[in-house]
Design an enzyme around this catalytic site. Sequence first.
Site, PDB file in Angstrom:
ATOM      1  N   HIS A 276       7.668  -5.386   3.487  1.00 54.81           N
ATOM      2  CA  HIS A 276       6.678  -6.240   4.146  1.00 54.81           C
ATOM      3  C   HIS A 276       5.354  -5.499   4.294  1.00 54.81           C
ATOM      4  CE1 HIS A 276       5.151  -9.091   7.253  1.00 54.81           C
ATOM      5  NE2 HIS A 276       4.608  -7.992   7.751  1.00 54.81           N
ATOM      6  N   GLU A 277       5.414  -4.237   4.705  1.00 54.70           N
ATOM      7  CA  GLU A 277       4.182  -3.451   4.859  1.00 54.70           C
ATOM      8  C   GLU A 277       3.539  -3.162   3.503  1.00 54.70           C
ATOM      9  OE1 GLU A 277       2.928  -3.147   7.718  1.00 54.70           O
ATOM     10  OE2 GLU A 277       4.699  -3.898   8.760  1.00 54.70           O
ATOM     11  N   HIS A 280       1.414  -6.012   2.542  1.00 56.95           N
ATOM     12  CA  HIS A 280       0.052  -5.965   3.100  1.00 56.95           C
ATOM     13  C   HIS A 280      -0.856  -5.086   2.228  1.00 56.95           C
ATOM     14  CE1 HIS A 280       0.621  -8.265   6.700  1.00 56.95           C
ATOM     15  NE2 HIS A 280       1.554  -7.478   7.192  1.00 56.95           N
ATOM     16  N   GLU A 347       0.617 -12.758   6.961  1.00 55.77           N
ATOM     17  CA  GLU A 347       1.966 -12.371   7.374  1.00 55.77           C
ATOM     18  C   GLU A 347       3.018 -13.140   6.588  1.00 55.77           C
ATOM     19  OE1 GLU A 347       2.962  -9.943   9.318  1.00 55.77           O
ATOM     20  OE2 GLU A 347       0.905  -9.341   9.751  1.00 55.77           O
TER      21      GLU A 347
END
Length: 680
Positions: A276-277, A280, A347
């Site tokens: 997930h990071e 980003h 997100e």
Amino acid sequence: MNCPNCRAVELKPMLTKQGVELDYCPQCKGVWMDRGEIYHFVKNPGKVEAKLQAALKRQQPTQRICPRSGKPMVVIEYPAGPTLDYSPSNGGLWFDAGEFKLLQETERQFDASPDRKVWMHEQEQASRQLKIRSGLLPLPNLFLRSTLTLTGLYALLGAVLIAAVEFAGVRPDLAVGIGLAVIFLQFLVGPWFMDLTLRWLYRIDWGVAGMPPHLHEFMQKACKEKKMKLPRFGVLRDGAPQAFTYGHSPNNARIVISQGLLEILEPDEIEAVVAHEIGHVVHWDMLLMTLVQAVPLILYYIYRTLIRVRSSGNDKSAGPRIAVAVTAYILYLISQYIVLWFSRTREYHADRFAGQVTGSPSSLASALVKIAYGLAGAQKEGREGKDKRDSGIEALGALGIFEKGKAKALAVSSFSSNVAPGQVDKKNLKGAMRWDLWNPWAKWHEIHSTHPLVAHRLRYLSDQSASLGQEPYVVFDEVQPESYWDEFAVDLCFHMAPFLLPLVYLAVTAWTTGGFTDCAPKSVIAGVLFSLGAGMLIRMGFAYNSEAFPEMCVAALLKHVKVSAVRPVPCTLKGRVIGRGVPGYILSDDFVMRDDTGIIFLDMRQPLRIWEILFGLLKAGEYQGQEVTVKGWYRRAPVPYIELKSIESNGKVRKSYALPFYRAMALLLVIVGIGLSVMR
């Protein structure tokens, strides 16, 4: 739970128009209510509670077994009403088919509306899953939304700068310099300042030494596939499970996870969080969020600069300058919400990226739920106490995996003592999602948030699992029984009453007096004070319904959808205090309480903050591990909590004096307003 009447038939969930979930038997049509759930359906809970207490004095044994505890129940006769089955072990009630109707004839204000129940639409859900498998439901186009957001925000900023130059006397070079300077400093200094913060204020280990081997291999593989440099990795020696990323670009990105996260998650879940990071980083969210966040900062700086300019006697630019300043402030507020909306979009895409890279969207969904429990204060069994939970990391404000407030809401709502430690009760989890997905107040809280509500993220991840032919982590297949926007409108009106009444008074006075020309200043002040005090009394009358506080249980409260920070459920609870509202914080005046059905936060409010601090320091410790009886108002905002009226332990009762104080202040405003109006 199995039906007490049919024995082998499993009870099914049923939703009423009041937004409360009950359990019913599809074979005999009987209904089970947990302790206190009956009070959701009556207008006079105190009267019904008194009759039930009277009926309990004349109980008879029965062969039926409680579906919740597995212990024997008893038969009680409701005065002039039906014969009910009661569970002494947990206070639950069993209604045979037709006993609803008999109770409704006895208590004309009773309305559980069983004839309007909403069933679980399994066929509709199966059809929806087939559509998802044929092609994943698309998220909004990330490139298009990013382009439109940046273009729109900077168009607003450009318009304000042009107006400042043309009408407010601001030099063009100064106007452009303001914008460029703020953007440059924000982008250049941000990551460097974060490095210093982590180095000086926190204990962090940089490099692969503290990284689990499987995670190092996963990151190398993911970065190689995306043709990006391996981000700098850090492990924060902090007990709270957290993960975030920051930097200038994918080439100098930093990804930080906490030791608490490594302790509570399985290897596949850790990889999903890190993915997930990485999402980003791949999407350049660090740079884009810096650019969009610069616009509100510049607009606010323009507003503050223009509003501070002193006017001389012949200054003709004063009027236009004030107009530009007000416009800049309004656009500042609007741009703040645009930035939050933009953050929530990114997100969703980071979540989807994690599902694609790991091939298992359920891993991230499971991690989100476990992180929620960790942030709410749950500790892994057997963990040493040397690494205490530290709430200071919340202030970093980076691109984190979660917002703590939303995490607490999920953890409290879905907690269950019926599953093994580290596991999640999926039924309770779906109940927690119901408020997020149905109550308009959830949308109100979400638009003020950098992250989407957890229920929405879990739903998108479950859809992604279905599209990959995998079993979704959780399938929310319930149909909303009715719209709750009417209750939301009523709540909002009462909440805004202290502001609306003075505005209405001023508008009516201006209309009737020709713009206050025939009205004395003293009378205007008197009217404003009176209407303000009256509005406060009206709001408190609605938000602090105190006719009765019937005994209920946590599970019965958490099933209620029609509840908010404004619309409460008065109740009495009995349970054990298991910790402070902020774990380990000695000044915390709030508590976490557990009964036999769930956990909930207790909010002890006092008129002055210093009063609350002293209570937390000197008295709150007395309640740790103690059995307590609490009386107050159940609310959600979005975390479920009880605003305490009183708390009793070992025969000692401590009260909150916030409500009497606020009422006294409101009455004082009304009295002063009346006094000014009669003075000459």
